[in-house]
Write a protein that holds these residues in place. Sequence first.
Motif, PDB file in Angstrom:
ATOM      1  N   LYS A 199       0.857  -1.147   0.038  1.00 39.69           N
ATOM      2  CA  LYS A 199      -0.084  -0.216   0.059  1.00 39.69           C
ATOM      3  C   LYS A 199       0.771   1.067   0.054  1.00 39.69           C
ATOM      4  N   GLN A 200       1.934   1.144   0.728  1.00 44.27           N
ATOM      5  CA  GLN A 200       2.903   2.527   0.872  1.00 44.27           C
ATOM      6  C   GLN A 200       4.256   2.007   0.246  1.00 44.27           C
ATOM      7  N   ALA A 201       5.039   2.892  -0.541  1.00 49.29           N
ATOM      8  CA  ALA A 201       6.293   2.626  -0.948  1.00 49.29           C
ATOM      9  C   ALA A 201       7.179   3.109   0.230  1.00 49.29           C
ATOM     10  N   GLU A 207      14.894   2.647   5.153  1.00 45.83           N
ATOM     11  CA  GLU A 207      15.855   3.691   5.461  1.00 45.83           C
ATOM     12  C   GLU A 207      15.080   5.052   5.876  1.00 45.83           C
ATOM     13  N   ASP A 208      13.895   4.768   5.267  1.00 49.60           N
ATOM     14  CA  ASP A 208      12.939   6.085   5.655  1.00 49.60           C
ATOM     15  C   ASP A 208      12.140   6.027   7.107  1.00 49.60           C
ATOM     16  N   VAL A 209      12.245   4.941   7.598  1.00 46.05           N
ATOM     17  CA  VAL A 209      11.426   4.741   8.958  1.00 46.05           C
ATOM     18  C   VAL A 209      11.736   5.836   9.796  1.00 46.05           C
ATOM     19  N   ASN A 210      10.963   6.609  10.252  1.00 48.24           N
ATOM     20  CA  ASN A 210      10.892   7.693  11.269  1.00 48.24           C
ATOM     21  C   ASN A 210      10.946   7.345  12.768  1.00 48.24           C
ATOM     22  N   PHE A 211      12.427   7.259  13.060  1.00 45.53           N
ATOM     23  CA  PHE A 211      12.708   7.049  14.613  1.00 45.53           C
ATOM     24  C   PHE A 211      12.526   8.358  15.588  1.00 45.53           C
ATOM     25  N   PRO A 257      -2.545   3.109  17.848  1.00 46.39           N
ATOM     26  CA  PRO A 257      -3.793   3.923  17.276  1.00 46.39           C
ATOM     27  C   PRO A 257      -3.368   4.362  15.748  1.00 46.39           C
ATOM     28  N   THR A 258      -4.527   4.641  15.392  1.00 39.50           N
ATOM     29  CA  THR A 258      -4.656   5.018  14.155  1.00 39.50           C
ATOM     30  C   THR A 258      -3.622   6.315  13.791  1.00 39.50           C
ATOM     31  N   GLY A 259      -3.048   6.244  12.631  1.00 37.23           N
ATOM     32  CA  GLY A 259      -2.063   6.905  12.116  1.00 37.23           C
ATOM     33  C   GLY A 259      -0.698   7.008  12.646  1.00 37.23           C
ATOM     34  N   ILE A 260      -0.373   5.905  13.568  1.00 34.94           N
ATOM     35  CA  ILE A 260       0.987   5.946  14.369  1.00 34.94           C
ATOM     36  C   ILE A 260       1.962   5.331  13.457  1.00 34.94           C
ATOM     37  N   GLY A 261       1.771   4.756  12.087  1.00 35.88           N
ATOM     38  CA  GLY A 261       2.696   4.506  11.023  1.00 35.88           C
ATOM     39  C   GLY A 261       2.662   2.782  11.040  1.00 35.88           C
ATOM     40  N   LYS A 262       1.539   2.188  11.531  1.00 31.85           N
ATOM     41  CA  LYS A 262       1.599   0.729  11.400  1.00 31.85           C
ATOM     42  C   LYS A 262       1.884   0.219  10.244  1.00 31.85           C
ATOM     43  N   THR A 263       0.972   0.645   9.191  1.00 42.51           N
ATOM     44  CA  THR A 263       0.850   0.314   7.561  1.00 42.51           C
ATOM     45  C   THR A 263       2.216   0.638   7.146  1.00 42.51           C
ATOM     46  N   TYR A 264       2.829   1.821   7.478  1.00 48.95           N
ATOM     47  CA  TYR A 264       4.164   2.065   7.014  1.00 48.95           C
ATOM     48  C   TYR A 264       5.338   1.254   7.125  1.00 48.95           C
ATOM     49  N   LEU A 265       5.234   0.838   8.717  1.00 51.31           N
ATOM     50  CA  LEU A 265       6.445  -0.129   9.060  1.00 51.31           C
ATOM     51  C   LEU A 265       6.179  -1.643   8.671  1.00 51.31           C
ATOM     52  N   SER A 314      -2.741  -3.884  13.403  1.00 48.45           N
ATOM     53  CA  SER A 314      -4.258  -3.985  14.099  1.00 48.45           C
ATOM     54  C   SER A 314      -4.307  -2.679  14.931  1.00 48.45           C
ATOM     55  N   GLN A 315      -5.292  -2.036  15.058  1.00 44.33           N
ATOM     56  CA  GLN A 315      -5.423  -0.849  16.226  1.00 44.33           C
ATOM     57  C   GLN A 315      -5.406  -1.525  17.553  1.00 44.33           C
ATOM     58  N   LEU A 316      -6.031  -2.840  17.407  1.00 45.03           N
ATOM     59  CA  LEU A 316      -6.438  -3.313  18.808  1.00 45.03           C
ATOM     60  C   LEU A 316      -5.102  -4.136  19.243  1.00 45.03           C
ATOM     61  N   SER A 348      -0.770  10.732  16.103  1.00 44.05           N
ATOM     62  CA  SER A 348      -0.813  10.374  14.701  1.00 44.05           C
ATOM     63  C   SER A 348       0.422  10.979  13.912  1.00 44.05           C
ATOM     64  N   LEU A 349       0.690  10.289  12.883  1.00 40.39           N
ATOM     65  CA  LEU A 349       1.577  10.838  12.078  1.00 40.39           C
ATOM     66  C   LEU A 349       1.202  11.719  10.789  1.00 40.39           C
ATOM     67  N   ARG A 350      -0.396  11.470  10.748  1.00 40.74           N
ATOM     68  CA  ARG A 350      -0.911  12.206   9.651  1.00 40.74           C
ATOM     69  C   ARG A 350      -1.055  13.682  10.156  1.00 40.74           C
ATOM     70  N   LYS A 351      -0.581  14.463   9.101  1.00 40.97           N
ATOM     71  CA  LYS A 351      -0.644  15.997   9.338  1.00 40.97           C
ATOM     72  C   LYS A 351      -1.688  16.491   9.449  1.00 40.97           C
TER      73      LYS A 351
HETATM   74  N1  LIG Z   1       8.397   6.900   8.297  1.00 44.05           N
HETATM   75  C1  LIG Z   1       7.570   7.584   7.740  1.00 44.05           C
HETATM   76  N2  LIG Z   1       8.097   8.440   6.733  1.00 44.05           N
HETATM   77  C2  LIG Z   1       7.138   9.100   6.039  1.00 44.05           C
HETATM   78  N3  LIG Z   1       5.727   9.194   6.390  1.00 44.05           N
HETATM   79  C3  LIG Z   1       5.327   8.216   7.192  1.00 44.05           C
HETATM   80  C4  LIG Z   1       6.211   7.343   8.084  1.00 44.05           C
HETATM   81  N4  LIG Z   1       5.618   6.586   8.709  1.00 44.05           N
HETATM   82  C5  LIG Z   1       4.004   6.614   8.362  1.00 44.05           C
HETATM   83  N5  LIG Z   1       3.970   7.625   7.550  1.00 44.05           N
HETATM   84  C6  LIG Z   1       2.741   8.519   7.170  1.00 44.05           C
HETATM   85  O1  LIG Z   1       2.058   8.719   8.197  1.00 44.05           O
HETATM   86  C7  LIG Z   1       0.481   8.580   7.740  1.00 44.05           C
HETATM   87  C8  LIG Z   1       0.055   7.359   8.750  1.00 44.05           C
HETATM   88  O2  LIG Z   1       0.745   6.059   8.600  1.00 44.05           O
HETATM   89  P1  LIG Z   1       0.219   4.674   8.407  1.00 44.05           P
HETATM   90  O3  LIG Z   1      -1.054   4.733   7.438  1.00 44.05           O
HETATM   91  O4  LIG Z   1       1.176   3.794   8.420  1.00 44.05           O
HETATM   92  O5  LIG Z   1      -0.697   4.742   9.915  1.00 44.05           O
HETATM   93  P2  LIG Z   1      -1.544   3.448  10.462  1.00 44.05           P
HETATM   94  O6  LIG Z   1      -1.026   3.369  11.691  1.00 44.05           O
HETATM   95  O7  LIG Z   1      -1.532   2.082   9.465  1.00 44.05           O
HETATM   96  O8  LIG Z   1      -2.888   4.031  10.448  1.00 44.05           O
HETATM   97  P3  LIG Z   1      -4.492   3.392  10.327  1.00 44.05           P
HETATM   98  O9  LIG Z   1      -4.391   2.547  11.685  1.00 44.05           O
HETATM   99  O10 LIG Z   1      -5.278   4.533  10.415  1.00 44.05           O
HETATM  100  O11 LIG Z   1      -4.707   2.512   9.237  1.00 44.05           O
HETATM  101  C9  LIG Z   1       0.703   7.838   6.236  1.00 44.05           C
HETATM  102  O12 LIG Z   1       0.548   9.020   5.448  1.00 44.05           O
HETATM  103  C10 LIG Z   1       2.149   7.556   6.222  1.00 44.05           C
HETATM  104  O13 LIG Z   1       2.419   7.523   4.887  1.00 44.05           O
END
Ligand SMILES: Nc1ncnc2c1ncn2[C@@H]1O[C@H](COP(=O)(O)OP(=O)(O)OP(=O)(O)O)[C@@H](O)[C@H]1O
Length: 244
Positions: A66-68, A72-76, A107-115, A199-201, A236-239
């Motif tokens: 779902k995400q590229a 290397e780009d993981v946000n620590f 929780p939502t937006g914390i970057g689970k899908t990204y990781l 999962s959010q749970l 959340s990481l969502r701006k």
């Molecule tokens: N390391 C990162 N660098 C850049 N953007 C990031 C990073 N991690 C997360 N993001 C961005 O933050 C936003 C939320 O991330 P993500 O969709 O992974 O969250 P999530 O926890 O899966 O949310 P949800 O539970 O709502 O699906 C996305 O727009 C994602 O691209």
Amino acid sequence: MLNHPTVERLHQLRLPGMARALASQAQSPEIGQLSFEERLGLLVDCEAAERESRQNTARLKRAGLKQAATPEDVNFRHPRRLDRALFARLMTGRWVSDHQNVLICGPTGIGKTYLACALANQACRQGHSVLYVRLTRLLPALAIGRGDGSYLKLLAQLAKTEVLVIDEWALAPLSDDSRRDLLEIFDDRHGTRSTIITSQLQVEHWHASIGDPTLADAILDRLVHQAHTLDLDGESLRKPEKPV
Ligand SMILES: Nc1ncnc2c1ncn2[C@@H]1O[C@H](COP(=O)(O)OP(=O)(O)OP(=O)(O)O)[C@@H](O)[C@H]1O
């Protein structure tokens, strides 16, 4: 580019990496200092690197992430209790060769899908087949498959995938058929394949969310004992939208 018969022949033989390396060697004045074996070695290395890169691109395309996201780009920096040491261990890929799982909660937006996508990307680079699915799409696809005859084919595709990413676990209540589908999937994968779940749970609530205690025992028994858990928490990481 050198228009040399050998370069053309290499292209005809589908060895474009060697062809490109030979053309570039021909333009390098220092190349004469290398022995024949060294020059040949460079050509072979170049072909191998090109093939690996092409195969990785194809694996990534098939994975449908779902995400590229890249490791290397993981946000620590963002405070979210991301266990850096565990993440670094996961990057080695040992968990995939040991057929273990990764559970990413928060929780939502914390970057689970990204990781999850970053780990899956790394698994592709390490030569594994990967497939990304959202549980909210997978379960209806299996239900349709029961009707149109594609059910077993879909299960077989999931079973052979070395790293399966299941996003959005426990987002909605499950039907009895869906619980049985999940048991089929994890029974096929147990001890032979790896799964990443987001999962959010938190994991301790998954049993109740599955609904049927007997099937929940069977599903989670195959999933959580051989698993590494990334338990995230924070903002959340969502701006936030800028006010207009
Ligand atoms: N390391 C990162 N660098 C850049 N953007 C990031 C990073 N991690 C997360 N993001 C961005 O933050 C936003 C939320 O991330 P993500 O969709 O992974 O969250 P999530 O926890 O899966 O949310 P949800 O539970 O709502 O699906 C996305 O727009 C994602 O691209």
